[in-house]
Design an enzyme around this catalytic site. Structure first.
Site, PDB file in Angstrom:
ATOM      1  N   HIS A   1      61.849 -18.222  24.596  1.00  0.00           N
ATOM      2  CA  HIS A   1      61.394 -19.504  25.140  1.00  0.00           C
ATOM      3  C   HIS A   1      60.022 -19.425  25.821  1.00  0.00           C
ATOM      4  O   HIS A   1      59.100 -20.179  25.507  1.00  0.00           O
ATOM      5  CB  HIS A   1      62.474 -19.981  26.125  1.00  0.00           C
TER       6      HIS A   1
ATOM      7  N   SER B   1      60.938 -28.934  26.655  1.00  0.00           N
ATOM      8  CA  SER B   1      60.326 -27.635  26.977  1.00  0.00           C
ATOM      9  C   SER B   1      59.017 -27.439  26.240  1.00  0.00           C
ATOM     10  O   SER B   1      58.121 -26.762  26.735  1.00  0.00           O
ATOM     11  CB  SER B   1      61.246 -26.494  26.539  1.00  0.00           C
TER      12      SER B   1
ATOM     13  N   ASN C   1      66.587 -32.752  28.166  1.00  0.00           N
ATOM     14  CA  ASN C   1      66.943 -33.017  26.766  1.00  0.00           C
ATOM     15  C   ASN C   1      68.263 -33.752  26.586  1.00  0.00           C
ATOM     16  O   ASN C   1      68.925 -33.592  25.564  1.00  0.00           O
ATOM     17  CB  ASN C   1      67.056 -31.691  25.998  1.00  0.00           C
TER      18      ASN C   1
ATOM     19  N   ASP D   1      59.073 -19.038  33.386  1.00  0.00           N
ATOM     20  CA  ASP D   1      59.972 -19.185  32.230  1.00  0.00           C
ATOM     21  C   ASP D   1      60.746 -17.888  32.001  1.00  0.00           C
ATOM     22  O   ASP D   1      60.952 -17.107  32.937  1.00  0.00           O
ATOM     23  CB  ASP D   1      59.123 -19.584  30.998  1.00  0.00           C
TER      24      ASP D   1
END
Ligand SMILES: [Ca+2]
Ligand SMILES: [Ca+2]
Ligand SMILES: [Ca+2]
Length: 468
Positions: A208, A399, A312, A166
């Site tokens: 994130h 996520s 998404n 990530d």
């Protein structure tokens, strides 16, 4: 691009709900006469949880709030043994905070305890070592996947290592530091060449990865929240550059690093840029698709399971027609595509594809879907987790759904150390809770209750993972 919105402040309705919850628990807490228990003889008690196993931690909390001391806890079958000099202990343990988790309570003898007090600390230090971490009550996501119940059996094993592939992980966060493995952490964002300079794996422009890491394995340490697998270790594998891009060479570097460093599970809450869909019949895109496929297949052969966000865009991955957003590193064009064009890594063979649900157990509006594309679903709307700098906040996206399943895979690996990626994949699918399409007809939802385009095999289940 990473698959979440930016962190948001608590919505008004959620804040109101949190307030209501706070005042409710305060009221019930006062039902137990903590400050002034009726003095009585030293007695020992057994307290049975509602189910077997059951919520042992909440019962331990009830014991402490009734002026008792926990002597032993048997998570395996839901029994707590406690000691108290509160003459009203049997009543107070059911009436006070978390008393509703108690099925029955009984004294173990009629005589006063002859061996004397255990010497364990009592109510006085419950503030220093709370049974539940302070913000666990806000983690509706853990209740939906039954992680709270799973933790009565196990928090996961230190042997299990999870890669957070990530935007970097803040390993100085008090809720992440206890479980962080710096030795196996790396950055891949300079041309996809591993860089182990100390701290290079930390976040630079994005919270994130730190948020994802907390959902997987925030520690049970009396601080903040608790992740799905608070007993396992996590490493940061930084694959998102400071502009938010994950180029193919970064993702390949990250998955190969993870496998070479014996990571059991890796989480991928992103799609590989600059194409949302990489088309097999295109020269560049076809070559990249094949290279990435090989890297992930090699990693799986070397024992590393990959779990990935479904995306998404509220897009049907099983009926692809157009892509208007690629390439996102220059000028996007509108193009016709088909099912040979893949969203990577989520659509690669053997990768667990995770859709997102809300607290109401329905598909999040943003979540991609697709029959025989989604493996399982998990909570992804308004998820509370860790933020860089020691903070906490809510984020939404597939996520946030994916790391719940990564955490369950880590619990499965803890209880079944011999299992490889294929066994883990099968178990995740088999143990998911079947979730039907919406009752108000929705043409996007196709398939059966057992397996459909919204939820795949169902909402992921952490409790089954630790029971098998
Ligand atoms: Ca914690
Ligand atoms: Ca899949
Ligand atoms: Ca199913």
């Amino acid at each position: 691009m990473s698959r979440s919105s930016r962190p948001r402040r608590l919505s008004a309705s959620l804040a109101a709900a949190a307030l209501a919850l706070t005042s409710l628990s305060a009221a019930t807490a006062y039902a137990a006469p903590l400050d002034d228990p009726t003095p009585g003889p030293l007695m020992n008690y057994v307290i049975n949880t509602k189910a077997s196993p059951g919520h042992v931690r909440k019962v331990e909390d009830a014991v402490k709030h009734a002026g008792g001391t926990v002597l032993s806890s048997y998570r395996q079958f839901g029994v707590v043994v406690a000691q108290s000099t509160n003459a009203n202990f049997k009543v107070d343990v059911r009436a006070g905070r978390n008393g509703r988790e108690v099925q029955s309570v009984g004294a173990t003898r009629t005589a006063v305890v002859s061996e004397g007090a255990s010497g364990l600390s009592s109510v006085d230090d419950t503030a220093a070592t709370p049974v539940l971490d302070p913000r666990e009550s806000e983690q509706w996501d853990m209740v939906q996947i039954k992680a709270d119940q799973a933790h009565n059996v196990t928090d996961g094993s230190r042997r299990v290592l999870v890669g957070i592939n990530d935007s970097g992980v803040d390993d100085t966060h008090p809720d992440l530091a206890p479980n962080f493995d710096a030795r196996d952490s790396v950055s891949c964002i300079k041309n996809g060449v591993p860089d182990q300079t100390p701290g290079i794996w930390r976040p630079t422009t994005s919270p994130h990865g730190t948020h994802v890491a907390g959902t997987v394995a925030a520690a049970r340490n009396g601080v903040g929240i608790v992740g799905v697998a608070p007993g396992v270790r996590i490493a940061s594998v930084k694959v998102v550059n400071d502009d938010g891009f994950i180029y193919p060479e970064y993702s390949i570097c990250g998955i190969v690093w993870a496998a070479e460093h014996h990571m059991d599970v890796t989480n991928h809450s992103y799609f590989i840029d600059p194409f949302q869909f990489w088309c097999k019949d295109n020269g560049d895109q076809g070559a990249v698709q094949e290279a990435v496929r090989r890297a992930y297949a090699w990693a799986a052969d070397h024992g590393t399971l990959s779990v990935a966000a479904a995306g998404n865009s509220n897009y049907d991955l099983s009926n692809k027609t157009t892509d208007t957003t690629s390439p996102n590193d220059s000028t996007p064009v509108s193009r016709t595509i088909d099912n040979n064009c893949l969203d990577m890594p989520t659509e690669l063979p053997g990768v667990i594809t995770v859709a997102s649900t809300t607290q109401a157990r329905v598909k999040s509006s943003f979540s991609n879907f697709g029959l025989n594309k989604i493996d399982v679903a998990a909570p992804g709307s308004t998820i509370l987790s860790t933020l860089p700098g020691g903070g906490y906040g809510t984020m939404s996206g597939t996520s946030m759904a994916s790391p719940h399943v990564t955490g369950i895979a880590a619990l499965l690996k803890s209880t079944h150390p011999s299992w490889g990626p294929r066994e883990l994949e099968r178990a995740l699918q088999k143990e998911a809770d079947d979730t039907a399409c919406p009752t108000t007809p929705d043409a996007r939802c196709t398939g059966t209750t057992a397996n459909n385009s919204f939820y795949g095999e169902g909402i992921a289940d952490a409790l089954d993972a630790v029971h098998r």
